[in-house]
Design a protein around this motif. Structure first.
Motif, PDB file in Angstrom:
ATOM      1  N   ILE A 160       0.725  -1.354   0.055  1.00 42.36           N
ATOM      2  CA  ILE A 160       0.072   0.107   0.050  1.00 42.36           C
ATOM      3  C   ILE A 160       0.866   1.101   0.038  1.00 42.36           C
ATOM      4  O   ILE A 160       0.636   2.002  -0.779  1.00 42.36           O
ATOM      5  CB  ILE A 160      -0.928  -0.126   0.997  1.00 42.36           C
ATOM      6  CG1 ILE A 160      -2.150  -0.869   0.970  1.00 42.36           C
ATOM      7  CG2 ILE A 160      -1.416   1.235   1.360  1.00 42.36           C
ATOM      8  CD1 ILE A 160      -3.003  -1.517   2.079  1.00 42.36           C
ATOM      9  N   ILE A 161       1.770   1.143   0.848  1.00 42.84           N
ATOM     10  CA  ILE A 161       2.886   2.365   0.890  1.00 42.84           C
ATOM     11  C   ILE A 161       3.831   2.545  -0.286  1.00 42.84           C
ATOM     12  O   ILE A 161       3.794   3.489  -0.902  1.00 42.84           O
ATOM     13  CB  ILE A 161       3.738   2.298   2.046  1.00 42.84           C
ATOM     14  CG1 ILE A 161       3.085   2.287   3.453  1.00 42.84           C
ATOM     15  CG2 ILE A 161       5.026   3.285   1.945  1.00 42.84           C
ATOM     16  CD1 ILE A 161       2.344   3.715   3.544  1.00 42.84           C
ATOM     17  N   GLU A 162       3.875   1.410  -1.216  1.00 47.39           N
ATOM     18  CA  GLU A 162       4.606   1.278  -2.283  1.00 47.39           C
ATOM     19  C   GLU A 162       3.623   2.289  -3.522  1.00 47.39           C
ATOM     20  O   GLU A 162       4.056   2.890  -4.329  1.00 47.39           O
ATOM     21  CB  GLU A 162       5.032  -0.111  -2.945  1.00 47.39           C
ATOM     22  CG  GLU A 162       5.626  -0.322  -4.138  1.00 47.39           C
ATOM     23  CD  GLU A 162       5.966  -1.773  -4.280  1.00 47.39           C
ATOM     24  OE1 GLU A 162       5.229  -2.233  -4.929  1.00 47.39           O
ATOM     25  OE2 GLU A 162       6.873  -2.312  -3.430  1.00 47.39           O
ATOM     26  N   ILE A 163       2.218   1.755  -3.490  1.00 48.72           N
ATOM     27  CA  ILE A 163       1.480   2.280  -4.306  1.00 48.72           C
ATOM     28  C   ILE A 163       1.290   3.867  -4.060  1.00 48.72           C
ATOM     29  O   ILE A 163       1.367   4.655  -4.949  1.00 48.72           O
ATOM     30  CB  ILE A 163       0.081   1.622  -4.124  1.00 48.72           C
ATOM     31  CG1 ILE A 163       0.221  -0.101  -4.867  1.00 48.72           C
ATOM     32  CG2 ILE A 163      -1.072   2.612  -5.071  1.00 48.72           C
ATOM     33  CD1 ILE A 163      -1.298  -0.461  -4.460  1.00 48.72           C
ATOM     34  N   TRP A 164       1.224   4.338  -2.749  1.00 48.38           N
ATOM     35  CA  TRP A 164       0.981   5.445  -2.428  1.00 48.38           C
ATOM     36  C   TRP A 164       2.287   6.415  -3.007  1.00 48.38           C
ATOM     37  O   TRP A 164       2.376   7.302  -3.816  1.00 48.38           O
ATOM     38  CB  TRP A 164       0.849   5.935  -1.073  1.00 48.38           C
ATOM     39  CG  TRP A 164       0.752   7.134  -0.591  1.00 48.38           C
ATOM     40  CD1 TRP A 164      -0.290   7.863  -0.686  1.00 48.38           C
ATOM     41  CD2 TRP A 164       1.934   8.046  -0.181  1.00 48.38           C
ATOM     42  NE1 TRP A 164      -0.081   9.067  -0.208  1.00 48.38           N
ATOM     43  CE2 TRP A 164       1.250   9.335   0.228  1.00 48.38           C
ATOM     44  CE3 TRP A 164       3.059   7.984  -0.031  1.00 48.38           C
ATOM     45  CZ2 TRP A 164       1.950  10.615   0.434  1.00 48.38           C
ATOM     46  CZ3 TRP A 164       3.985   9.141   0.681  1.00 48.38           C
ATOM     47  CH2 TRP A 164       3.192  10.237   0.642  1.00 48.38           C
ATOM     48  N   PHE A 206       4.313  19.120  -7.370  1.00 48.21           N
ATOM     49  CA  PHE A 206       4.319  20.517  -6.858  1.00 48.21           C
ATOM     50  C   PHE A 206       4.621  20.324  -5.370  1.00 48.21           C
ATOM     51  O   PHE A 206       4.963  21.537  -4.836  1.00 48.21           O
ATOM     52  CB  PHE A 206       2.830  21.067  -6.793  1.00 48.21           C
ATOM     53  CG  PHE A 206       1.652  19.914  -6.405  1.00 48.21           C
ATOM     54  CD1 PHE A 206       1.390  19.895  -5.070  1.00 48.21           C
ATOM     55  CD2 PHE A 206       0.945  19.108  -7.162  1.00 48.21           C
ATOM     56  CE1 PHE A 206       0.323  19.015  -4.845  1.00 48.21           C
ATOM     57  CE2 PHE A 206      -0.109  18.201  -6.840  1.00 48.21           C
ATOM     58  CZ  PHE A 206      -0.371  18.135  -5.407  1.00 48.21           C
ATOM     59  N   LEU A 207       4.749  19.334  -4.648  1.00 49.51           N
ATOM     60  CA  LEU A 207       5.225  19.354  -3.266  1.00 49.51           C
ATOM     61  C   LEU A 207       6.601  19.528  -3.153  1.00 49.51           C
ATOM     62  O   LEU A 207       7.571  19.102  -4.038  1.00 49.51           O
ATOM     63  CB  LEU A 207       5.041  17.849  -2.743  1.00 49.51           C
ATOM     64  CG  LEU A 207       3.597  17.292  -2.410  1.00 49.51           C
ATOM     65  CD1 LEU A 207       3.650  15.820  -2.247  1.00 49.51           C
ATOM     66  CD2 LEU A 207       2.665  17.956  -1.601  1.00 49.51           C
ATOM     67  N   THR A 208       7.095  20.273  -2.240  1.00 47.67           N
ATOM     68  CA  THR A 208       8.266  20.576  -1.916  1.00 47.67           C
ATOM     69  C   THR A 208       9.033  19.281  -1.446  1.00 47.67           C
ATOM     70  O   THR A 208       8.336  18.324  -0.872  1.00 47.67           O
ATOM     71  CB  THR A 208       8.517  21.608  -0.790  1.00 47.67           C
ATOM     72  OG1 THR A 208       8.068  21.094   0.378  1.00 47.67           O
ATOM     73  CG2 THR A 208       8.004  22.748  -1.264  1.00 47.67           C
ATOM     74  N   PRO A 209      10.271  19.130  -1.469  1.00 44.54           N
ATOM     75  CA  PRO A 209      10.874  17.812  -0.863  1.00 44.54           C
ATOM     76  C   PRO A 209      10.620  17.524   0.499  1.00 44.54           C
ATOM     77  O   PRO A 209      10.374  16.591   0.914  1.00 44.54           O
ATOM     78  CB  PRO A 209      12.506  17.945  -1.331  1.00 44.54           C
ATOM     79  CG  PRO A 209      12.418  19.042  -2.596  1.00 44.54           C
ATOM     80  CD  PRO A 209      11.217  19.957  -2.454  1.00 44.54           C
ATOM     81  N   GLU A 210      10.750  18.779   1.123  1.00 48.46           N
ATOM     82  CA  GLU A 210      10.627  18.602   2.645  1.00 48.46           C
ATOM     83  C   GLU A 210       9.220  18.162   2.921  1.00 48.46           C
ATOM     84  O   GLU A 210       9.010  17.306   3.934  1.00 48.46           O
ATOM     85  CB  GLU A 210      10.699  20.139   3.428  1.00 48.46           C
ATOM     86  CG  GLU A 210      12.020  20.557   3.163  1.00 48.46           C
ATOM     87  CD  GLU A 210      12.545  21.113   1.707  1.00 48.46           C
ATOM     88  OE1 GLU A 210      13.736  21.301   1.552  1.00 48.46           O
ATOM     89  OE2 GLU A 210      11.631  21.632   0.935  1.00 48.46           O
ATOM     90  N   ASP A 211       8.109  18.665   2.159  1.00 49.81           N
ATOM     91  CA  ASP A 211       6.761  18.419   2.446  1.00 49.81           C
ATOM     92  C   ASP A 211       6.603  16.913   2.196  1.00 49.81           C
ATOM     93  O   ASP A 211       5.808  16.255   2.886  1.00 49.81           O
ATOM     94  CB  ASP A 211       5.785  19.398   1.770  1.00 49.81           C
ATOM     95  CG  ASP A 211       5.513  20.637   2.254  1.00 49.81           C
ATOM     96  OD1 ASP A 211       6.189  20.727   3.746  1.00 49.81           O
ATOM     97  OD2 ASP A 211       5.280  21.553   1.723  1.00 49.81           O
ATOM     98  N   ASP A 228       6.231  10.462   6.130  1.00 50.35           N
ATOM     99  CA  ASP A 228       6.142   9.847   7.643  1.00 50.35           C
ATOM    100  C   ASP A 228       4.662   9.769   7.986  1.00 50.35           C
ATOM    101  O   ASP A 228       4.539   8.707   8.704  1.00 50.35           O
ATOM    102  CB  ASP A 228       7.123  10.870   8.524  1.00 50.35           C
ATOM    103  CG  ASP A 228       8.469  10.561   8.078  1.00 50.35           C
ATOM    104  OD1 ASP A 228       8.880   9.903   7.582  1.00 50.35           O
ATOM    105  OD2 ASP A 228       9.180  11.695   8.504  1.00 50.35           O
ATOM    106  N   MET A 229       4.058  10.792   7.914  1.00 49.90           N
ATOM    107  CA  MET A 229       2.492  10.709   8.350  1.00 49.90           C
ATOM    108  C   MET A 229       1.789   9.377   7.851  1.00 49.90           C
ATOM    109  O   MET A 229       1.164   8.738   8.520  1.00 49.90           O
ATOM    110  CB  MET A 229       1.931  12.222   7.969  1.00 49.90           C
ATOM    111  CG  MET A 229       0.542  12.120   8.562  1.00 49.90           C
ATOM    112  SD  MET A 229      -0.613  13.615   7.760  1.00 49.90           S
ATOM    113  CE  MET A 229      -0.448  13.304   6.426  1.00 49.90           C
ATOM    114  N   VAL A 230       2.165   9.425   6.188  1.00 47.00           N
ATOM    115  CA  VAL A 230       1.113   8.053   5.749  1.00 47.00           C
ATOM    116  C   VAL A 230       1.836   6.934   6.135  1.00 47.00           C
ATOM    117  O   VAL A 230       0.882   5.965   6.634  1.00 47.00           O
ATOM    118  CB  VAL A 230       1.199   8.530   4.412  1.00 47.00           C
ATOM    119  CG1 VAL A 230       1.097   7.193   3.387  1.00 47.00           C
ATOM    120  CG2 VAL A 230       0.393   9.394   3.713  1.00 47.00           C
TER     121      VAL A 230
END
Length: 143
Positions: A13-17, A27-32, A38-40
């Motif tokens: 599931i994490i691999e798919i995400w 559009f996400l920054t590398p930090e975000d 981590d949250m997911v």
């Protein structure tokens, strides 16, 4: 085929995400991106998901619905455009005929996908659910 997720499928599931986010969320920054990862990883493997699986019962996509709101829909990039995401959404709509969802405004492909599926914009937020500067479009399905 669509079925519920099972214990032990968290890594897939994490691999798919990760694959889906890397393919669609430039559009996400590398930090975000790292903070969201981590949250997911902390909640997604245990979440009650609907999975789209292949003929070998291998997960290709997943959807998370909470009280009629689709919190997540992610498809393995190798299987985008095959109809697995649409099948999951149609399944969700059988359970929640007025399902709602939010989509990142910068994710044009996702916005168009939901519009084709029959969702209509009901509002907009200048920030995402974690207060980051990624505008969300609020959608609801209207048959």
């Amino acid at each position: 085929m669509i079925r519920r997720s099972r214990p032990g499928e968290g890594d897939r599931i994490i691999e798919i995400w990760r694959g889906a986010v890397d393919a669609t969320h430039d559009f996400l920054t590398p930090e975000d991106r790292l903070a969201i990862d981590d949250m997911v990883r902390g909640f997604l493997p245990q979440a009650p998901l609907w999975l789209g699986v292949d003929e070998n019962d291998h997960p290709l996509a997943f959807m998370l619905i909470d009280d009629g709101h689709m919190e997540a829909l992610f498809v393995d990039p190798a299987h985008r455009g095959t109809g697995i995401g649409a099948a999951l959404v149609r399944h969700g709509l059988t359970l929640h005929p007025r399902m709602t969802t939010d989509v990142n405004e910068q994710n044009d492909q996702a916005v168009r996908f939901y519009e084709r599926m029959g969702f209509r914009q009901t509002g907009r937020s200048p920030i995402d659910g974690q207060g980051r500067p990624y505008p969300l479009i609020h959608l609801e399905y209207f048959s």
